[in-house]
Enzyme design. Structure first.
Site, PDB file in Angstrom:
ATOM      1  CG  ASP A 119      17.091  73.459  60.273  1.00 34.15           C
ATOM      2  OD1 ASP A 119      16.850  74.596  60.723  1.00 34.15           O
ATOM      3  OD2 ASP A 119      16.211  72.617  60.082  1.00 34.15           O
ATOM      4  N   GLY A 154      26.967  74.505  63.806  1.00 35.08           N
ATOM      5  CA  GLY A 154      28.081  74.172  64.697  1.00 35.08           C
ATOM      6  C   GLY A 154      27.691  74.316  66.157  1.00 35.08           C
ATOM      7  CE1 TYR A 204      10.504  68.321  64.053  1.00 31.68           C
ATOM      8  CE2 TYR A 204       9.845  70.487  63.304  1.00 31.68           C
ATOM      9  CZ  TYR A 204       9.595  69.143  63.428  1.00 31.68           C
ATOM     10  OH  TYR A 204       8.428  68.620  62.927  1.00 31.68           O
ATOM     11  CG  HIS A 225       6.447  71.102  59.206  1.00 38.04           C
ATOM     12  ND1 HIS A 225       5.479  70.848  60.172  1.00 38.04           N
ATOM     13  CD2 HIS A 225       7.517  70.334  59.540  1.00 38.04           C
ATOM     14  CE1 HIS A 225       5.961  69.982  61.048  1.00 38.04           C
ATOM     15  NE2 HIS A 225       7.194  69.642  60.685  1.00 38.04           N
ATOM     16  CG  HIS A 260       5.732  66.350  60.579  1.00 35.90           C
ATOM     17  ND1 HIS A 260       6.600  66.705  61.589  1.00 35.90           N
ATOM     18  CD2 HIS A 260       4.723  65.667  61.190  1.00 35.90           C
ATOM     19  CE1 HIS A 260       6.142  66.264  62.746  1.00 35.90           C
ATOM     20  NE2 HIS A 260       4.997  65.642  62.531  1.00 35.90           N
TER      21      HIS A 260
END
Lengths: 682, 682
Positions: B325, B332, B409, B459, B623
């Site tokens: 990510d 940004g 997310y 994941h 998770h």
């Protein structure tokens, strides 16, 4: 006739007095030395049936209430040599004793603060102690101060009689005031007092050497000016040489519309779909009962069960520094009377407790438990990047707290509830680390010099929380779940990205350990097929997520290890038995072995699959002190998490309002301040 | 002439524009596609020397300031097929490019939001996609919505061209509004777009089966009414069927005398003896520089370096669901514009950032970093049981926060500072779990059904924080410390209670793992003999206490593992090199291997004893989604702690005032309310 109090409410003053009187009546002519009087909970099967009626609204005035029992811990025969310790169960309907028990050979009743207070007085009277003390030349104005401690473990050289020890320090109260921090001036003497005769029977001189000195010899001192090289370590604000800092602005929590919780029927708490009862007792402090969410049962009983603090200094007699701060006793009197705006912020509800004086007087101790809400940051958030619509909610917690002071140390125990169905068991360790005298310029492998002349000994704090679950009913199953790698293979893992989630049902009572490299977690499930989660099709349950902290380090053959068997596994699972509450046994005080603790409970080899199970969660700190822990250590925080795992059909906090906090302001005034609310859903 | 900006301040708009113009001038006649323009930090040696002068008050207007550099990431040749990606370093004094670099073969520049936005449009235009979509019969009012994703890893079957993929859902905006939660309606298609041609080159049909279906076959569907069995999962308050709860009372934080921190010189923060600088950049978000306490250097630079989120569904093409990510880019533009009273409470200072549009326009993005104080419970407490004098202080924290949204997310990254010299690196994961379509009534071993028809795939989230320490100077040493049992023996451990604290110096760059059963911690020390702690005689240092979370589970031979080598150890220690900032490499986007990441840095085999060292701390979540994570998951919180370990000569928070919080009130009015302040030191 008024109905009996709720079965999960603490004894009233009247019930306590009735129990006391019943015991006095049962031993005519005997002096009774009272230690504790508190609720003996009615059998779980009866209580749980009652609770099911209560929560389904089927309770009437005619519904029979579970019986009320008191337990009275006392010495029959007062302080006489041949006095007998008795734990009597009093039926509060008949005022008759229905059962008694005492401790086994080599065991001892838990201590009372009253006993501890005898140690300094005995030292004052003791010629032996005074003579030993005189050899040391204290600076002008300084006097000795004796800090009473439990004796730790007896050993084969003892005759098994009940004794207490003391740690000795020096203080200049005349010049520095009554609250001067005496721990900065350790004196190398340990007096031992016989609890019956109140006499100092022995005074041990302790070594003051360091790493190059033989551990079996005391004498390394070259001077009797034993605290000459020590330095003040005041912590009271008015005594700080630099004063207190002046650049911390107030941060205040206000709840203009009041608290979101209600307290009814004396001890029932309702908050954000949660309901529970809280009681106070002198052995465990705050105990939570019948914890439910939207009426569904989750935990029948939640408490701190015991803890052990073994010290690692190999020099005799420091192997005896091993407090069981709950089981040794005195916790009731060690619980802090909490203070408004100091121990927590915002709107606080305080609960009082009852304590028993040696003569049987029932005393109310105020503010021993506090209840309040706090903000814990963002609860959940999502922004749709297409529309830039952000929905963000805060995470509000309900906190039930009590704090204990044991000589130098403090522990804050918090049970925290959140809106997403989670329960956090939090322990904060603070206070003053235990120090002993060390010669100038020396260091030692078993501790750290935190102030000149003051060696803070390495030690561990091993805590045990007792979790008596009732996930949608009394019969539950504990499942060990791990996430495990699977080698790349064409059939199940062609690209190597798959991992397996493996479950193992714990079928027999056992002690198990964490394995974070396997992401091992434990789930408490209700495996009744009729109660499966309608969305996932899986059993409803709660997950216990614990930190994999280090277990007891002492050699398995050592007395320290033998008396704290509970500290040798992270999680113990046993089959429920009424009144089986104490992880380290009922009488750890001065014992050489853990007797009747969780290890013995496991030895029964009970089936624990689809049974009434109890979880004993063990966690701790290996505390090798830093200089920064002196003179009062910053809190060390430990947390265990109980979180729903397919218990609900969605995030229970999804309906938390996302209103912005109107008290919040932007620090810098900016022309585009209105942008300050960009993306805010309100 | 005005002095240059502080070397640890972000580029100004003017500097950014100058850098852009320098690049345009350097490539006459070429169209430039701008991705990012931000500060290229001056060499550390120069900057640190400057900081030492600054903090010793020796700075004058004549003191030469370190040079200013910008880095410009752009495609020379715009969107043409043969455009070249260039990262140019521009000297802002000369406006000349002093260095350029590009990515290697098989690597790709980080993405821009602009590129992502092309994917839905391309699907709209694509006959191929529309044809695939038509096979599904959507309920009335529903339309497809395409969520663009990075492609994850290429594989040998690709031609290596730059591509993006999309996840497809359905939404009924007409009836449910623009913010309806479309994730509840997954459509089993994954379109793949060529980034140059903006064409959908392929549409993968994905399986909708469960545990009994072959993983290598797509077809298990018996109907084309693919979302018939799905259910709404709205989270916006106005859309909740039950509405929002009404029994949560406001809890407001007020700071009547203002904040305790100051912000000067644009980005310098001073608070409770701490000082630091904060900058924002589009790759790492908030970066903290020159972190000092009472003027003493602790950390030179602190940042989140990267993260990887590999998915464990073994079915093609889910091995490609693996976001980086930070490194994939777009962070940004993914950073939230934070909102007053929503993302934090009390007095908040916001910092803006600069972003670059494809045409080189420099845009200010508001409120991307927030700064505020919060109360974190009791800081330290001690009660003298003899006098009942309690001294209790609150624990105040300073929080620097930024939050990113990546498709479904959210992550909140907090750097928290406390008054006891501690730094907490906190990560909160929230948002919506990624789901795929699953046939009615089925379950799968690689995920959990969190809503009918919606399978949330298992994941991991593996994060890496980059800690560039400067403990009392640039040259530091990392020491591994363990607490280890010692068998009972007459010479060193006669009673078995002793344990050994063993230290191992890390002499060569390496990757090491945690071992909680050994209480393994890592200390960063300054071993200069002239800088030892005067009280303990030990080296001054800071301790890194990390949770021993599970590392990457994917098979070591898998592409998921190969491209995230950093995720295979808990802590990496390397020797500092200028501009070596990215744990997973500079160009993880679409790469098959981690190139130029921390694993390569370690391969240099540098000496790291008494050198300028960098720590890369890896932690994460495995998770396996719960039903309670739906539709928006409650925050999962992870914390790393940097705490002083013999760095100071006492608890740095000892002078925190113990004033009670005047806003606090007792809930129940009781006649003995005055007892509410028992034991309070104020």
């Amino acid at each position: 006739m008024a109905p009996l109090p709720h079965p999960l409410s603490a004894l009233t003053v009247e019930e306590s007095q009735a129990a006391r009187d019943a015991v006095i009546a049962a031993y005519p002519g005997s002096v009774i030395y009272f230690r504790n009087i508190f609720l003996r909970e009615a059998p779980k099967a009866e209580v749980f049936a009652f609770l099911e009626l209560e929560h389904s609204g089927k309770l009437t005035d005619e519904t029979p209430r579970p019986p009320r029992f008191a337990q009275v811990w006392c010495d029959v025969g007062g302080q006489e040599k041949k006095a007998e310790y008795v734990e009597a169960v009093v039926d509060l309907a008949t005022h008759k004793i229905t059962a008694t028990r005492s401790h086994g050979v080599g065991q001892h009743a838990s201590l009372s603060v009253d006993e501890l207070r005898e140690v300094p007085d005995a030292c004052e009277r003791s010629e032996l102690f005074q003579a030993k003390l005189k050899q040391f030349e204290l600076p002008p104005g300084f006097e000795a101060i004796v800090e009473p401690w439990p004796y730790g473990a007896s050993d084969h050289t003892d005759d098994g009689s009940r004794v207490f020890q003391g740690l000795v320090y020096a203080v200049n109260r005349k010049d520095n005031g009554p609250d001067s921090n005496f721990y900065a001036y350790p004196i190398p003497l340990i007096p031992v007092m016989d609890a019956r005769t109140k006499e100092i029977i022995r005074v041990v001189e302790i070594a003051t050497g360091g790493k190059d000195d033989p551990i079996d010899k005391v004498g390394t001192r070259t001077t009797n000016k034993i605290i000459e090289h020590c330095r003040p370590a005041e912590y009271c604000p008015e005594k700080l040489p630099q004063g207190v800092r002046t650049d911390l602005k107030p941060l205040t929590v206000i709840q203009p519309e009041g608290a979101s919780f209600t307290v009814t029927d004396g001890n029932r708490i309702d908050w954000q779909k949660w309901s529970m009862r809280v009681t106070f007792n002198p052995r465990e402090g705050a105990v939570l009962h019948d914890i439910r969410f939207a009426g569904r049962s989750i935990v029948y009983r939640l408490s701190m069960s015991d803890m052990s603090v073994p010290y690692a200094d190999p020099r005799n007699p420091f192997q005896r520094k091993q407090a069981f701060d709950f089981g040794d006793g005195g916790l009731g009197h060690a619980v802090n009377n909490l203070a408004l705006g100091c121990d927590c912020l915002g709107l606080i509800k305080y609960f009082d407790g009852l304590l028993t004086e040696p003569d049987g007087t029932i005393e109310t101790t105020q503010n021993v438990i506090c209840l309040h809400e706090q903000d814990d940051g963002i609860g959940w958030k999502h922004t749709d990047w297409r529309t830039n619509r952000a929905v963000v909610t805060r995470r509000r917690q309900l906190v039930v707290q009590y704090i204990i002071t044991l000589a130098n140390y403090e522990y804050a125990f918090n049970f925290k509830f959140d809106q997403a169905g989670g329960i956090t068991i939090e322990t904060r360790a603070t206070g003053i680390v235990s120090v002993v005298n060390i010669d100038p310029g020396k260091t030692a492998p078993w501790g750290n010099v935190v102030s000149p002349g003051a060696l803070a000994q390495n030690h561990q704090h091993i805590f045990a929380a007792r979790i008596d679950p009732a996930i949608d009913g009394m019969n539950n199953t504990v499942v060990q779940e791990e996430s495990l790698p699977v080698p790349m293979n064409p059939k199940t893992n062609p690209y190597g990205n798959y991992y397996e989630v493996a479950q193992t049902v714990l079928k027999k009572s056992c002690g198990v350990d964490l394995a974070p490299e396997r992401h091992r977690v434990f789930k408490v499930q209700n495996r009744d097929p009729s109660k499966r989660n309608p969305v996932s099709g899986k059993p409803v349950g709660y997950k216990l997520a614990m930190p994999a902290t280090q277990l007891l380090l002492a050699d398995k053959q050592s007395i320290q290890a033998r008396r704290a068997l509970f500290a040798q596994h992270h999680l113990w699972v046993t089959k429920y038995e009424d009144d089986e509450l104490y992880v380290g046994g009922r009488f750890p005080m001065q014992g050489m072995d853990e007797i009747g603790g969780v290890a013995d409970a496991v030895k029964r080899g009970d089936d624990v699959e689809d049974e009434d199970v109890v979880l004993w969660a063990v966690y701790g700190l290996t505390h090798n002190p830093r200089v920064e822990d002196w003179p009062v250590m910053p809190v060390e925080v430990l947390q265990l998490h109980l979180m729903p795992s397919d218990f609900f059909t969605q995030n229970p906090a999804i309906d938390v309002p996302s209103n912005k906090d109107l008290g919040s302001q932007s620090v810098a005034v900016r022309t585009n301040e209105t942008n300050g609310t960009n993306g805010c859903s309100c």
